[in-house]
Write a protein that holds these residues in place. Sequence first.
Motif, PDB file in Angstrom:
ATOM      1  N   ASP A  21       0.849  -1.184   0.000  1.00  0.00           N
ATOM      2  CA  ASP A  21       0.000   0.000   0.000  1.00  0.00           C
ATOM      3  C   ASP A  21       0.893   1.246   0.000  1.00  0.00           C
ATOM      4  OD1 ASP A  21       0.966   0.019   2.617  1.00  0.00           O
ATOM      5  OD2 ASP A  21      -0.892   0.799   3.429  1.00  0.00           O
ATOM      6  N   SER A  32       1.629   3.494   2.138  1.00  0.00           N
ATOM      7  CA  SER A  32       2.458   3.689   3.331  1.00  0.00           C
ATOM      8  C   SER A  32       3.421   2.530   3.564  1.00  0.00           C
ATOM      9  CB  SER A  32       1.561   3.864   4.560  1.00  0.00           C
ATOM     10  OG  SER A  32       0.825   2.671   4.813  1.00  0.00           O
ATOM     11  N   THR A  38       2.830  -0.249   4.842  1.00  0.00           N
ATOM     12  CA  THR A  38       2.535  -0.947   6.093  1.00  0.00           C
ATOM     13  C   THR A  38       1.687  -2.188   5.861  1.00  0.00           C
ATOM     14  OG1 THR A  38       0.625   0.501   6.461  1.00  0.00           O
ATOM     15  CG2 THR A  38       2.700   1.134   7.504  1.00  0.00           C
ATOM     16  N   GLN A  39       0.971  -2.243   4.754  1.00  0.00           N
ATOM     17  CA  GLN A  39       0.170  -3.404   4.396  1.00  0.00           C
ATOM     18  C   GLN A  39       0.844  -4.126   3.232  1.00  0.00           C
ATOM     19  OE1 GLN A  39      -4.276  -2.688   4.486  1.00  0.00           O
ATOM     20  NE2 GLN A  39      -3.561  -0.567   4.295  1.00  0.00           N
ATOM     21  N   MET A  95       0.088  -6.881   8.323  1.00  0.00           N
ATOM     22  CA  MET A  95       0.058  -5.480   8.713  1.00  0.00           C
ATOM     23  C   MET A  95       0.359  -5.380  10.200  1.00  0.00           C
ATOM     24  SD  MET A  95      -4.086  -4.976   8.501  1.00  0.00           S
ATOM     25  CE  MET A  95      -3.959  -3.225   8.750  1.00  0.00           C
ATOM     26  N   LEU A 155      -2.533  -1.474  13.687  1.00  0.00           N
ATOM     27  CA  LEU A 155      -3.372  -0.999  12.591  1.00  0.00           C
ATOM     28  C   LEU A 155      -4.532  -1.952  12.337  1.00  0.00           C
ATOM     29  CD1 LEU A 155      -0.797   0.350   9.978  1.00  0.00           C
ATOM     30  CD2 LEU A 155      -2.330   1.656  11.447  1.00  0.00           C
ATOM     31  N   PRO A 179      -8.166   0.075  12.234  1.00  0.00           N
ATOM     32  CA  PRO A 179      -7.941   0.432  10.827  1.00  0.00           C
ATOM     33  C   PRO A 179      -8.329   1.860  10.481  1.00  0.00           C
ATOM     34  CG  PRO A 179      -9.857  -0.998  11.043  1.00  0.00           C
ATOM     35  CD  PRO A 179      -9.205  -0.956  12.389  1.00  0.00           C
ATOM     36  N   LEU A 206      -5.554   4.062   9.238  1.00  0.00           N
ATOM     37  CA  LEU A 206      -4.878   3.778   7.975  1.00  0.00           C
ATOM     38  C   LEU A 206      -4.982   4.966   7.030  1.00  0.00           C
ATOM     39  CD1 LEU A 206      -6.025   0.112   7.315  1.00  0.00           C
ATOM     40  CD2 LEU A 206      -3.681   0.873   7.735  1.00  0.00           C
ATOM     41  N   LEU A 218      -8.178  -0.593   4.125  1.00  0.00           N
ATOM     42  CA  LEU A 218      -7.600  -1.930   4.069  1.00  0.00           C
ATOM     43  C   LEU A 218      -7.356  -2.367   2.627  1.00  0.00           C
ATOM     44  CD1 LEU A 218      -9.726  -3.726   6.817  1.00  0.00           C
ATOM     45  CD2 LEU A 218      -7.299  -3.157   6.944  1.00  0.00           C
TER      46      LEU A 218
END
Length: 226
Positions: A145, A147, A149-150, A169, A173, A177, A180, A185
């Motif tokens: 994603d 960022s 992070t996912q 993740m 988070l 969520p 985010l 998501l």
Amino acid sequence: HLVVLNAQWFADVMAALVTFSHRWVTGGMLAVVKLPAVFARYPPALHMPLIELLQRFHILVHLKAPDALGLSRVMIPSLLPEEMPRDEVERVYPEVMPPHTWEYGRNYSFPFLPLGFFPSIMCRVLHLPGTTTAAHSRTGLILLDPSRTQRVYLAFDPIAYHFSVRVRMPLQLYRDPSSLEGSGLLFVHVIEAVEGVIAGKYKIDRVERTLPCTHCLLLERSLARP
């Protein structure tokens, strides 16, 4: 609009790109600036319509993110490496799950799948807004994603007709969520894209969907830790 009346003509167009007779495609990637050389036998005015036509049939994917030199690229799924790059996979999606990380996903099993199923999936998810790829092969893809992070790992087994989507993740988070960035998501958007290919393009009705046990995934992590 481009109207193709001769199927052999279109086959020749695909052969001009999906071939090992030139060296412009490296690891399944081709810089857009090289396309005029690939389609040299066709008028320049046809080059962009040809790209759009090949993308419609999932022969290639026009990537949003440029390469290290800032050049726009296209991906040719059938020319990607057969296996995922181990070093890169271990870096972004290691076998031993990092602490304070949550993993979940969805598994798909089919009695049969047509050729082009996974390239169709790749074409859909690679156009999700803000996403980038960390690693890819003919049967695998790791998507990040904005960022970073996912991290979503898509894996396809063309022999067993099995397809899986896993996401990792930060646990914080996952529990909240709402913090985010962007569109939320990534897993939700990937699943929507996958289901769109299954039900929309191929109209597959015999699908077994299962969820991996998150407790088993945590157990695997604890057993793998030295």
